[in-house]
Design a protein around this motif. Structure first.
Motif, mmCIF file in Angstrom:
data_model
loop_
_atom_site.group_PDB
_atom_site.id
_atom_site.type_symbol
_atom_site.label_atom_id
_atom_site.label_comp_id
_atom_site.label_asym_id
_atom_site.label_seq_id
_atom_site.Cartn_x
_atom_site.Cartn_y
_atom_site.Cartn_z
ATOM 1 N N LEU A 163 0.877 -1.324 -0.144
ATOM 2 C CA LEU A 163 0.084 0.131 -0.057
ATOM 3 C C LEU A 163 0.990 1.216 -0.061
ATOM 4 C CD1 LEU A 163 -2.675 1.580 0.360
ATOM 5 C CD2 LEU A 163 -2.361 1.300 2.868
ATOM 6 N N ILE A 164 0.668 2.087 -0.775
ATOM 7 C CA ILE A 164 1.452 3.177 -0.986
ATOM 8 C C ILE A 164 0.254 4.484 -0.631
ATOM 9 C CG2 ILE A 164 2.847 5.063 -2.577
ATOM 10 C CD1 ILE A 164 3.364 2.315 -4.146
ATOM 11 N N ALA A 165 0.489 5.036 0.314
ATOM 12 C CA ALA A 165 -0.732 6.014 0.887
ATOM 13 C C ALA A 165 -0.105 7.256 0.883
ATOM 14 C CB ALA A 165 -0.932 5.291 2.323
ATOM 15 N N GLY A 166 -1.244 8.317 1.049
ATOM 16 C CA GLY A 166 -0.861 9.658 1.281
ATOM 17 C C GLY A 166 -1.059 10.679 0.045
ATOM 18 N N LYS A 167 -0.601 10.036 -1.264
ATOM 19 C CA LYS A 167 -0.784 10.886 -2.329
ATOM 20 C C LYS A 167 -1.678 10.800 -3.353
ATOM 21 C CE LYS A 167 3.255 12.893 -3.676
ATOM 22 N NZ LYS A 167 2.857 14.189 -3.618
ATOM 23 N N GLY A 168 -2.153 9.498 -3.549
ATOM 24 C CA GLY A 168 -3.019 9.008 -4.445
ATOM 25 C C GLY A 168 -2.837 9.793 -5.968
ATOM 26 N N HIS A 169 -3.909 10.823 -6.307
ATOM 27 C CA HIS A 169 -4.113 11.325 -7.774
ATOM 28 C C HIS A 169 -2.728 12.264 -7.997
ATOM 29 C CE1 HIS A 169 -5.743 14.130 -5.116
ATOM 30 N NE2 HIS A 169 -5.525 15.060 -6.161
ATOM 31 N N GLU A 170 -2.306 12.866 -6.963
ATOM 32 C CA GLU A 170 -1.279 13.875 -7.104
ATOM 33 C C GLU A 170 -0.080 13.503 -8.031
ATOM 34 O OE1 GLU A 170 -1.851 16.092 -2.906
ATOM 35 O OE2 GLU A 170 -0.010 15.096 -3.431
ATOM 36 N N THR A 171 0.358 14.293 -8.819
ATOM 37 C CA THR A 171 1.497 13.918 -9.799
ATOM 38 C C THR A 171 2.692 14.893 -9.455
ATOM 39 O OG1 THR A 171 0.565 15.623 -11.532
ATOM 40 C CG2 THR A 171 -0.170 13.176 -11.529
ATOM 41 N N TYR A 172 2.900 15.016 -8.154
ATOM 42 C CA TYR A 172 4.091 15.990 -7.944
ATOM 43 C C TYR A 172 4.184 15.662 -6.570
ATOM 44 C CZ TYR A 172 0.545 18.564 -5.375
ATOM 45 O OH TYR A 172 -0.491 19.085 -4.494
ATOM 46 N N GLN A 173 5.551 16.183 -6.120
ATOM 47 C CA GLN A 173 6.181 16.311 -4.892
ATOM 48 C C GLN A 173 6.504 17.659 -4.549
ATOM 49 O OE1 GLN A 173 9.015 13.261 -3.434
ATOM 50 N NE2 GLN A 173 8.174 13.412 -1.522
ATOM 51 N N GLU A 174 6.074 18.362 -3.614
ATOM 52 C CA GLU A 174 6.539 19.654 -3.079
ATOM 53 C C GLU A 174 7.657 19.624 -2.078
ATOM 54 O OE1 GLU A 174 4.451 23.982 -1.546
ATOM 55 O OE2 GLU A 174 3.149 22.268 -2.404
ATOM 56 N N ILE A 175 8.796 20.293 -2.582
ATOM 57 C CA ILE A 175 9.913 20.071 -1.661
ATOM 58 C C ILE A 175 10.704 21.606 -1.542
ATOM 59 C CG2 ILE A 175 12.154 19.124 -1.107
ATOM 60 C CD1 ILE A 175 11.007 16.831 -2.820
ATOM 61 N N GLY A 235 9.279 24.379 -1.457
ATOM 62 C CA GLY A 235 8.378 25.365 -2.336
ATOM 63 C C GLY A 235 8.446 25.246 -3.815
ATOM 64 N N VAL A 236 9.019 23.900 -4.259
ATOM 65 C CA VAL A 236 9.158 23.744 -5.600
ATOM 66 C C VAL A 236 8.478 22.377 -5.713
ATOM 67 C CG1 VAL A 236 10.935 23.172 -7.717
ATOM 68 C CG2 VAL A 236 11.628 24.778 -5.827
ATOM 69 N N ARG A 237 7.565 22.325 -7.003
ATOM 70 C CA ARG A 237 6.869 20.998 -7.121
ATOM 71 C C ARG A 237 7.698 20.388 -8.275
ATOM 72 N NH1 ARG A 237 0.332 21.513 -7.176
ATOM 73 N NH2 ARG A 237 0.226 22.337 -5.115
ATOM 74 N N HIS A 238 8.072 18.961 -7.685
ATOM 75 C CA HIS A 238 8.761 18.144 -8.985
ATOM 76 C C HIS A 238 7.839 16.949 -9.107
ATOM 77 C CE1 HIS A 238 12.529 19.832 -7.173
ATOM 78 N NE2 HIS A 238 11.957 19.824 -6.106
ATOM 79 N N HIS A 239 7.751 16.408 -10.198
ATOM 80 C CA HIS A 239 6.943 15.594 -10.961
ATOM 81 C C HIS A 239 7.223 14.292 -10.166
ATOM 82 C CE1 HIS A 239 4.643 13.036 -13.597
ATOM 83 N NE2 HIS A 239 5.686 12.080 -13.667
ATOM 84 N N PHE A 240 6.133 13.692 -9.639
ATOM 85 C CA PHE A 240 6.153 12.426 -8.953
ATOM 86 C C PHE A 240 4.608 11.885 -8.729
ATOM 87 C CE2 PHE A 240 6.539 9.190 -5.806
ATOM 88 C CZ PHE A 240 8.039 8.937 -5.671
ATOM 89 N N ASP A 241 4.728 10.630 -9.382
ATOM 90 C CA ASP A 241 3.299 10.117 -9.538
ATOM 91 C C ASP A 241 3.524 8.566 -8.780
ATOM 92 O OD1 ASP A 241 1.277 8.185 -10.535
ATOM 93 O OD2 ASP A 241 1.085 9.656 -11.841
ATOM 94 N N ASP A 242 2.984 8.342 -7.699
ATOM 95 C CA ASP A 242 2.938 7.217 -7.081
ATOM 96 C C ASP A 242 2.632 5.717 -8.083
ATOM 97 O OD1 ASP A 242 3.871 8.204 -4.793
ATOM 98 O OD2 ASP A 242 1.926 7.892 -3.749
ATOM 99 N N MET A 243 1.656 6.030 -8.782
ATOM 100 C CA MET A 243 1.221 4.601 -9.636
ATOM 101 C C MET A 243 2.510 4.562 -10.716
ATOM 102 S SD MET A 243 -0.574 2.088 -10.069
ATOM 103 C CE MET A 243 -1.953 2.351 -9.097
#
Length: 487
Positions: free
Chosen positions: A453-465, A467-475
Motif C-alpha cells: 500500500l502506497i498511501a498519502g498522495k493518490g492522484h497527485e502527480t508532484y512532490q512539493e519540496i 516550495g518547488v513542485r517536482h514531478h512524482f506519481d506514485d502509480m
C-alpha cells in the motif's frame, strides 16, 4: 463590461465613497492580475493582506476597491466600497458578475473528511452514463461536460467557481457535483451559490493546522447544511457520530444513509473482494467495482443522491454497477511477479485506518502487507504519530517516508511520526526519506502474493519540496519499479 452597482447586488455595504454607477472590466482579488477598470477586492489571507496592496492595484488600473477598512490615502476618482467581510462580498460579486450560474443548473455539494472526491467524481460518471451533460468541481479535476481542466484547490475561489459554472451553462450542463471543503466554507467561497443538495460523508481528524479545534472544524461543515434552502435535500451518513449534527438545524429535506443504523438508504455487504463489492441496497442486490466498506458508504451516498435528483432507483443501481474507481483512490495493479500494489490518497488517520482494515479483511493473511506512508510538511502535526501507529499496527512492515515535505525538514517529520510507533512494532519499520527509494524498497521486500500500500498522495502527480513542485506519481513509480524487477 459590467456596471459596478449591478455586481454589488446582495452585498452588505457599510459605506460608499465615489460612484457605483461606473462600468468595470472584471473582479480581481490578486493585485498582480489587475488591469484597466478592474474592481479590486482586498482579502485578508493567512499569508498576506490584500489591504496592503490597494495602492498597487490602483496604480495598475483598478477603478473600484472593496475593503473592510478604508486606506489612509483615499484617491480621487476611485470608488471605495467598505464592507464587513470582503470574502462574503467577493462571493456575491462573483456570482452576480457571471449571472448567478448556480441557479441555472442542479448543483450538489459534497462535504466531510473522506470520500468527497470519490462521491463527486462517481456522481459525475453516473449522470454522464445516464445521458446527462454534467459538470464536476473536484480535487482531481474540473470537468465541463467533456472538457477537462486542472484543479488547484479542493474548493476553488469564488471567481473560479462561478467562471466554470458559467462555462457549464454555456455548454448545456444540467447537473454539477462539487467538493466542498472546510476551508472553502470558512472562507465564504460557497456563500452565494445555490445548492439543490448537500451530502455529508464523515468527520475525522484533519485540517487542525487551519481550524483551532475539532469542534470548529465540525461546526464549519455543519454551517454548509444550515445554509441549504428548503427546496434542497440534505443527505447524511447516520453511522458517523456527527451525521445527526449536520442535520440538526437545516431547513432542507433530510435523508440518511447507513450500513449499521436504520436509514432511508441502507446497504448490507454480501461479498467483499479485491475486484469489488456485492451489496444489498434497499432490498436490491448490486455488484460494484469499488472496494471496501468505506466505498459501500460512498455507493449509498451516490445512490441516495441520484434518487433524490429524480433518477429511477433501479436505473441508478444499473449504472452504479458500471462505474470505475477514481484515480488514486484504492487504485491497484498486479505485477507479473504477482505482487499487488495499491495507491490510495489516504492522508488522514481515519482514511489510512479504513484502507488498511479493508485490505486486511480481503487478504488471506498468508502474505505480507507492506505500507509506505508519510505526512505532509507545514500541515497538522498532531496526526503524524497517529498515522505511523495505524500503519505499524495494521501492516507487517511499514516504511516511513516523505509525502510533500514543503518547507519542513523531512527527517523532523519522520521523527514526529516515529513517536507514535509502539515498542513492539519498532522491528516493523524502516525510515527512508526519499519517496522513490521507499517505494523501490517495498517492491524489493515484496514476495509473490504480497500486497504493497502506497498511501498519502493518490492522484497527485508532484512532490512539493522547499516550495518547488517536482514531478512524482506514485502509480507511475511503482509500475516502473515492478516492471524493472520482473525483467
Amino acid at each position: 463590461m459590467k456596471i459596478l452597482k449591478d455586481i454589488l447586488y446582495k452585498v452588505a455595504i457599510e459605506s460608499v465613497a465615489g460612484s457605483t454607477d461606473i462600468a468595470v472590466h472584471k473582479i480581481e482579488f490578486d493585485s498582480r492580475k489587475i488591469e484597466e477598470n478592474d474592481v479590486f477586492v482586498a482579502i485578508r489571507g493567512s499569508l498576506s493582506n490584500g489591504h496592503d496592496f490597494i495602492e498597487k492595484a490602483i496604480q495598475l488600473g483598478a477603478t473600484a476597491v472593496i475593503c473592510d477598512t478604508l486606506p489612509e490615502n483615499v484617491q480621487k476618482g476611485i470608488t471605495y466600497i467598505r464592507v464587513n467581510d470582503t470574502n462574503t462580498a467577493l462571493a456575491f460579486m462573483a456570482a452576480n458578475y457571471f449571472g448567478n450560474p448556480s441557479e441555472k443548473l442542479k448543483l450538489v455539494g459534497v462535504t466531510g473528511t473522506n470520500g468527497k472526491t470519490t462521491i463527486a467524481s462517481l456522481l459525475f460518471q453516473l449522470f454522464e452514463k445516464a445521458g446527462f451533460k454534467v459538470g464536476l468541481l473536484s480535487t482531481v479535476k474540473i470537468m465541463v461536460d467533456q472538457t477537462e481542466y486542472n484543479a488547484t484547490h479542493t474548493t476553488p475561489d469564488s471567481i473560479t467557481i462561478n467562471h466554470y459554472l458559467n462555462e457549464m451553462i454555456e455548454a448545456g450542463v444540467t447537473h454539477c457535483f462539487m467538493e466542498v471543503s472546510s476551508h472553502g466554507i470558512h472562507q465564504k467561497r460557497t456563500e452565494a451559490l445555490h445548492f439543490v443538495g448537500g451530502i455529508f460523508t464523515n468527520l475525522s481528524h484533519d485540517h487542525l493546522d487551519y481550524h483551532p479545534t475539532f469542534a470548529e472544524y465540525r461546526d464549519v461543515k455543519k454551517s454548509f447544511f444550515d445554509s441549504l434552502p428548503k427546496t434542497a435535500f440534505a443527505l447524511s451518513n447516520i453511522d458517523d457520530k456527527n451525521g445527526t449534527v449536520m442535520l440538526q438545524n437545516t431547513v432542507a429535506r433530510k435523508f440518511t444513509y447507513a450500513l449499521k443504523s436504520y436509514a432511508d438508504f441502507k446497504a448490507q455487504i454480501l461479498e467483499s473482494q479485491l475486484s469489488g463489492l456485492l451489496l444489498k441496497v434497499n432490498d436490491n442486490e448490486v455488484w460494484v467495482k469499488l472496494i471496501g466498506t468505506f466505498n459501500a458508504y460512498n455507493v449509498l451516498a451516490i445512490y441516495g443522491t441520484a434518487v433524490e435528483l429524480g433518477m429511477d432507483s433501479l436505473e441508478a443501481l444499473r449504472v452504479l454497477s458500471d462505474l470505475e474507481s477514481v484515480s488514486g483512490r484504492f487504485q491497484y495493479i498486479v505485477s507479473e511477479g504477482n505482487i499487488t500494489a495499491i495507491v490510495d490518497y489516504a492522508h488522514t488517520p481515519d482514511a489510512l485506518d479504513n484502507v488498511l482494515k479493508t485490505i486486511n479483511d480481503i487478504r488471506t493473511k498468508n502474505e505480507q502487507l507492506i505500507t509506505v506512508v508519510g505526512c505532509g510538511g507545514n500541515r497538522d502535526k498532531t496526526k503524524r504519530p497517529i498515522m505511523a501507529k495505524i500503519a505499524t499496527d495494521l501492516s507487517d512492515k511499514a516504511i516511513l517516508t516523505s509525502d510533500n515535505p514543503r518547507n519542513e525538514d523531512p527527517e523532523v517529520i519522520l521523527d514526529e511520526m516515529e513517536k507514535g510507533v509502539e515498542a513492539h512494532n519498532y522491528k516493523k519499520i524502516l525510515r527512508i526519506t526519499d519517496r522513490k527509494q521507499a517505494i523501490k524498497t517495498a517492491c524489493q521486500l515484496a514476495q509473490p502474493n504480497d500486497i504493497i500500500l502506497i498511501a498519502g498522495k493518490g492522484h497527485e502527480t508532484y512532490q512539493e519540496i522547499n516550495g518547488v513542485r517536482h514531478h512524482f506519481d506514485d502509480m507511475e513509480t511503482v509500475k516502473e519499479i515492478l516492471d524493472q524487477l520482473n525483467k
